[in-house]
Design a protein around this motif. Structure first.
Motif, short mmCIF file in Angstrom:
data_model
loop_
_atom_site.label_atom_id
_atom_site.label_comp_id
_atom_site.label_asym_id
_atom_site.label_seq_id
_atom_site.Cartn_x
_atom_site.Cartn_y
_atom_site.Cartn_z
N ARG A 1 3.64 49.98 60.63
CA ARG A 1 2.67 50.46 59.66
C ARG A 1 2.19 49.29 58.81
NH1 ARG A 1 4.38 56.01 56.98
NH2 ARG A 1 2.26 55.71 56.28
N HIS A 2 0.91 49.29 58.56
CA HIS A 2 0.29 48.22 57.78
C HIS A 2 -0.66 48.81 56.74
CE1 HIS A 2 1.36 46.44 61.71
NE2 HIS A 2 1.80 45.47 60.94
N PRO A 3 -0.13 49.45 55.70
CA PRO A 3 -1.02 50.07 54.72
C PRO A 3 -1.86 49.06 53.94
CG PRO A 3 1.25 50.20 53.97
CD PRO A 3 1.29 49.66 55.37
N LEU A 4 -1.31 47.89 53.67
CA LEU A 4 -2.06 46.88 52.92
C LEU A 4 -3.23 46.35 53.76
CD1 LEU A 4 -2.03 45.53 50.17
CD2 LEU A 4 -0.66 43.70 51.17
N ALA A 5 -2.99 46.12 55.03
CA ALA A 5 -4.07 45.66 55.92
C ALA A 5 -5.14 46.72 56.06
CB ALA A 5 -3.50 45.29 57.29
N THR A 6 -4.73 47.99 56.15
CA THR A 6 -5.68 49.09 56.25
C THR A 6 -6.52 49.17 54.98
OG1 THR A 6 -4.13 50.28 57.64
CG2 THR A 6 -5.93 51.54 56.73
N PHE A 7 -5.87 49.01 53.84
CA PHE A 7 -6.59 49.05 52.57
C PHE A 7 -7.65 47.95 52.50
CE2 PHE A 7 -6.96 47.26 48.28
CZ PHE A 7 -7.55 48.33 47.63
N PHE A 8 -7.26 46.72 52.82
CA PHE A 8 -8.21 45.62 52.72
C PHE A 8 -9.27 45.66 53.81
CE2 PHE A 8 -5.07 43.67 49.89
CZ PHE A 8 -5.91 43.38 48.83
N HIS A 9 -8.96 46.30 54.92
CA HIS A 9 -9.98 46.47 55.96
C HIS A 9 -11.15 47.28 55.42
CE1 HIS A 9 -11.82 47.01 59.84
NE2 HIS A 9 -11.83 48.32 59.67
N LEU A 10 -10.84 48.29 54.64
CA LEU A 10 -11.89 49.14 54.07
C LEU A 10 -12.37 48.66 52.71
CD1 LEU A 10 -10.54 52.65 55.05
CD2 LEU A 10 -12.34 51.33 56.15
N PHE A 11 -11.51 48.02 51.94
CA PHE A 11 -11.85 47.64 50.57
C PHE A 11 -13.08 46.73 50.50
CE2 PHE A 11 -11.47 44.63 47.04
CZ PHE A 11 -11.61 45.51 45.98
N PHE A 12 -13.06 45.62 51.22
CA PHE A 12 -14.17 44.67 51.15
C PHE A 12 -15.45 45.27 51.70
CE2 PHE A 12 -10.61 41.47 51.31
CZ PHE A 12 -10.73 41.10 49.98
#
Length: 184
Positions: A1-12
């Motif tokens: 699981r990579h919640p931080l990567a998922t967040f930044f994938h959508l954040f920017f």
């Protein structure tokens, strides 16, 4: 699981779109808005290309220049044995974000063009370029192992000088250049 990567994938991605839509409300400076959105798009391009694609779907692409000065595109796909439900959800988020955002920037292009806000046109074109470059690279990675994309695209685009493909092997990893996906 990579919640931080998922967040930044959508954040920017989402931040660039929201900033584009509401920039006039927060600032009267065109230059500040332009630079902020361009930075968000650049951060998005870098994070998707170098981090989130590798972590969320096991795909990676890059451009390599050899000793002769020729440019070679390298596409890599990790061989995944089992996929957990959480990684399938992350993969869906990755692909939806990767596909929907270029469509949104294309809509922005036509709305900017038809509303004659030509000063924003360069920014929208940069958004389309960066988003579709990642989309193209990852589609190439995903489909390249299943089909030869150059054969599919050659039906639509006739080119006179297509460079020959080179294949290299690194330990157990397979890296194929010029339009083929590697399996890792």
């Amino acid at each position: 699981r990579h919640p931080l990567a998922t967040f930044f994938h959508l954040f920017f991605r989402v931040s660039a779109i929201i900033t584009y839509l509401f920039c006039d409300w927060f600032s009267n400076s065109f230059v500040a808005c332009f630079v902020t959105i361009l930075l968000l798009l650049s951060f998005d391009f870098w994070s998707v290309k170098n981090v989130t694609g590798r972590l969320l779907v096991g795909l990676r692409w890059w451009n390599q220049i050899d000793e002769d000065g020729k440019s070679h595109w390298v596409f890599e796909a990790k061989r995944v044995s089992t996929t957990a439900a959480s990684t399938e959800a992350e993969a869906r988020i990755f692909w939806l974000g990767l596909i929907i955002c270029p469509v949104i920037w294309t809509v922005f292009f036509f709305s900017t063009l038809f509303s004659l806000k030509l000063k924003w046109l360069a920014l929208v074109i940069a958004g389309i370029s960066l988003q579709t470059a990642n989309l193209y690279g990852y589609i190439h990675c995903k489909l390249g192992g299943q089909k030869n994309i150059s054969r599919i695209t050659s039906k639509f685009f006739v080119t006179a000088d297509v460079p020959k493909r080179q294949t290299g092997r690194i330990s157990e990893d397979r890296i194929e250049e010029h339009g083929k996906t590697c399996i890792r």
